[in-house]
Design an enzyme around this catalytic site. Sequence first.
Site, PDB file in Angstrom:
ATOM      1  N   SER A 150       0.786  -1.240   0.000  1.00 20.57           N
ATOM      2  CA  SER A 150       0.000   0.000   0.000  1.00 20.57           C
ATOM      3  C   SER A 150       0.817   1.288   0.000  1.00 20.57           C
ATOM      4  CB  SER A 150      -0.947   0.010   1.189  1.00 20.57           C
ATOM      5  OG  SER A 150      -2.039  -0.833   0.912  1.00 20.57           O
ATOM      6  N   LYS A 190       0.272   3.312  -2.968  1.00 25.42           N
ATOM      7  CA  LYS A 190      -0.922   4.157  -3.113  1.00 25.42           C
ATOM      8  C   LYS A 190      -0.547   5.637  -3.081  1.00 25.42           C
ATOM      9  CE  LYS A 190      -4.033   0.619  -1.303  1.00 25.42           C
ATOM     10  NZ  LYS A 190      -4.492  -0.117  -0.131  1.00 25.42           N
ATOM     11  N   TYR A 192      -3.429  -2.512 -10.347  1.00 27.22           N
ATOM     12  CA  TYR A 192      -3.279  -2.237  -8.914  1.00 27.22           C
ATOM     13  C   TYR A 192      -2.466  -3.347  -8.224  1.00 27.22           C
ATOM     14  CZ  TYR A 192      -4.627  -2.266  -3.993  1.00 27.22           C
ATOM     15  OH  TYR A 192      -4.595  -2.321  -2.621  1.00 27.22           O
ATOM     16  N   TYR A 245      -4.232   3.337   7.926  1.00 29.97           N
ATOM     17  CA  TYR A 245      -5.547   2.712   7.969  1.00 29.97           C
ATOM     18  C   TYR A 245      -6.364   3.276   9.119  1.00 29.97           C
ATOM     19  CZ  TYR A 245      -2.440  -0.438   5.481  1.00 29.97           C
ATOM     20  OH  TYR A 245      -1.489  -0.939   4.664  1.00 29.97           O
ATOM     21  N   VAL A 270       1.144  -3.764   3.767  1.00 23.98           N
ATOM     22  CA  VAL A 270       1.107  -5.064   4.449  1.00 23.98           C
ATOM     23  C   VAL A 270       2.359  -5.911   4.191  1.00 23.98           C
ATOM     24  CG1 VAL A 270      -1.388  -5.310   4.758  1.00 23.98           C
ATOM     25  CG2 VAL A 270      -0.332  -6.082   2.631  1.00 23.98           C
TER      26      VAL A 270
END
Length: 335
Positions: free
Chosen positions: A86, A89, A212, A264, A282
Amino acid sequence: MSRARTLLLLAALSLPGLPRAAPPHPIGIAVDAAWEKYRNLDEGKNASYIPALARVDPKLFGIAVVTVDGKTFQKGDVTALFSIQSVSKVVALASVLETSGARTVLDKVGVDATGQVFNSIVAIEQHQGREMNPFVNPGALATTSLVAGKTAEEKWARVLAIHEAFTGRKLGIDEEVYRSEAASNERNHAIAKLMHAYGRLYFDPVATTDVYTRQCSIAVTAADLAVLAATLANGGRNPITGKQVVSPDNVQRILAVMATAGLYDDSGIWLYEVGLPAKSGVGGGIIAVAPGRFGIAVFSPPLDAAGNSVRAQRSIRDITATLRANPYEARSAKP
Ligand code: GLN
């Protein structure tokens, strides 16, 4: 060595003009101290919902800091490759901000924290795909769908290229992680389809999920991610290559989303305790940005219940405190 020769050597070492070992730098001291303190910490568990991540050595632990003037401080496994997950992102968001502008991200994705886990379907239902942010999977898939390019290959080429600009080197993907996630990706496919059903995904959902997933599988090191973080600390200019990767205005926006949604549903706790905009993955990586000062990256696979690396969080918290890098620290004018 004889006593006389030792004395001669000591005398020579203290002569002016001769090179002497530089005194240890405060950042180097803080990095070493955090690494020593947490190297034997045995908390958390590797992510296992992506089978290949469960197989990564949980002992790997590396800390890297790069300053805005390009100084590097490293300790531990900083050259071990792992999947960016992530943290990518942040980079995809940078790409879309640069090519489509701030308004597009605001209107078509959203920038508010959902308060839900990163792959929550409840969060989509709550607002029919609206009011997401680029760091939870529904918003991240929407962001990747907005990356410039007519085909999936064009979008992927652009995603990879901007990761390379941020890290300052050629990158590839971890094939094992990619295959493992692609083979067990039902949830992300479901999220993409649901977002598409609400008109909040802007490219084919299957192709978007594939780009992705590749993006999340890019193999990086802690050293790479520290350069990425330092680029954000440096107003978007990579301090090692000198290349302007993203505009300063967009860096401000990226850091804002990192502050509110980077860890998160634990983002609030993180900001409360550490104060730096950050992003975790992760795979066990976390980056944090001290604007105008430095970027930091830590890699250690075992995660806590929210999906954030345990050793990485502790290390960054300590280093930030030692270096007094929390931007919210009160600095009142001297009376
Ligand atoms: N590829 C992962 C996923 O979509 C990334 C998640 C993460 O790092 N939080 O589930």
